[in-house]
Design an enzyme around this catalytic site. Structure first.
Site, PDB file in Angstrom:
ATOM      1  N   SER A 214       0.859  -1.190   0.000  1.00  0.00           N
ATOM      2  CA  SER A 214       0.000   0.000   0.000  1.00  0.00           C
ATOM      3  C   SER A 214       0.887   1.228   0.000  1.00  0.00           C
ATOM      4  O   SER A 214       2.019   1.198   0.497  1.00  0.00           O
ATOM      5  CB  SER A 214      -0.894   0.015   1.247  1.00  0.00           C
ATOM      6  OG  SER A 214      -1.504   1.289   1.435  1.00  0.00           O
TER       7      SER A 214
ATOM      8  N   TYR B 198      -3.053  -0.434   9.858  1.00  0.00           N
ATOM      9  CA  TYR B 198      -2.923  -0.774   8.442  1.00  0.00           C
ATOM     10  C   TYR B 198      -1.548  -0.347   7.918  1.00  0.00           C
ATOM     11  O   TYR B 198      -0.838  -1.140   7.290  1.00  0.00           O
ATOM     12  CB  TYR B 198      -4.022  -0.104   7.635  1.00  0.00           C
ATOM     13  CG  TYR B 198      -4.052  -0.539   6.189  1.00  0.00           C
ATOM     14  CD1 TYR B 198      -4.554  -1.789   5.844  1.00  0.00           C
ATOM     15  CD2 TYR B 198      -3.576   0.284   5.172  1.00  0.00           C
ATOM     16  CE1 TYR B 198      -4.577  -2.207   4.517  1.00  0.00           C
ATOM     17  CE2 TYR B 198      -3.597  -0.121   3.852  1.00  0.00           C
ATOM     18  CZ  TYR B 198      -4.100  -1.369   3.527  1.00  0.00           C
ATOM     19  OH  TYR B 198      -4.112  -1.783   2.219  1.00  0.00           O
TER      20      TYR B 198
END
Length: 281
Positions: free
Chosen positions: A138, A151
């Site tokens: 990501s 995350y």
């Protein structure tokens, strides 16, 4: 840093590929594209829908026995492994100021340790085939956003794991990381439900571009170490790596504007952020 779309691809026909998170938004589209191109794709997912256009085996990446069994079945079906795409992942609200609870443990368990378990189960087959590992990480692995600490931490740790894997297996297996920004999918539902949506701080990008970047990375004759998925993403990646203080200021300014606009009003997990911004000197 970014993909060169003139980079030549290997012929996908007959390539043996495992994709984790295969029933989700990215995994399903990726598997469908590769299958149509002639690759032999096996998917792994916690809850296969049953209507995927390629075989998907049930697999809980948080359970070592489930991973061992599912990977063994996939390898037996494929007769080996050329490419592993670690795509499985989850998100959710997790402000850094609070002690880690179930949500944090869940994200670390799936995003980091799940990736580690599946990869370890595939190592022998990948080494034998001189194969490739593609980590779908990501942009938050290099440029953290607020209110989603778990995350970002899990994805940054995933990149660190990829770096170690590359050093250990690099004589026989290539390891690449792909850094998409946000793609519209159910992964964001829990964050939105908690009132911590990061819309306005992270720009959604088209699914097809992310899938194309993963395919290019998986099949490139000269795979890149780090791959961004858009021009904007390439700029963000560069700034985060080389000018981190600048990116911190940009993100902090955006957060302040969002808080001032009432974007997090009523969100219990953002109460501290809202209070501090309203009481700034």
């Amino acid at each position: 840093m970014t993909i060169s779309f003139v980079n030549r691809r290997q012929d996908p026909r007959g390539r043996r590929i495992i994709i984790t998170g295969a029933s989700g938004t990215i995994g399903r589209s990726l598997g469908e594209r590769l299958s149509r191109a002639g690759a032999r794709v096996m998917g792994l997912d916690l809850r296969p829908s049953g209507d995927e256009p390629f075989p998907v085996l049930g697999c809980d990446v948080t359970d070592p026995a489930s991973v061992t069994s599912a990977v063994a079945d996939a390898l037996a079906e494929l007769g080996g492994l050329d490419i592993l795409v670690n795509n499985a992942g989850i998100g959710g609200p997790a402000p850094a100021e609070y002690a880690p609870g179930d949500e944090v443990h869940r994200q670390l368990e799936i995003n980091l340790l799940g990736t580690w378990r599946v990869t370890a189960a595939c190592v022998d087959a990948l080494v034998a085939a001189r194969g490739r590992v593609v980590m779908v990480t990501s942009r938050m692995a290099v440029m953290q956003l607020p209110l989603a600490a778990a995350y970002g931490a899990s994805k940054r740790a995933m990149v660190a794991y990829a770096d170690a894997l590359r050093l250990e297996l690099g004589t026989h297996v290539s390891v690449s990381c792909v850094y998409p920004s946000a793609v519209r999918s159910p992964i964001h539902d829990s964050t939105k439900a908690a009132g911590l949506s990061l819309e306005g701080m992270s720009v959604y990008e088209p699914l097809h571009g992310v899938v194309e970047a993963i395919i290019q990375t998986a099949l490139a004759t000269r795979p890149r170490r780090d791959v961004t998925t858009t021009r904007k993403g390439a700029v963000e990646f560069f700034l985060a790596r080389h000018l981190p203080a600048l990116t911190d200021r940009i993100v902090a300014r955006t957060l302040a504007a969002r808080a001032a606009a009432g974007a997090f009003d009523g969100a219990a997990l953002a109460a501290g952020v809202v209070k501090r911004h309203r009481n700034r000197p």
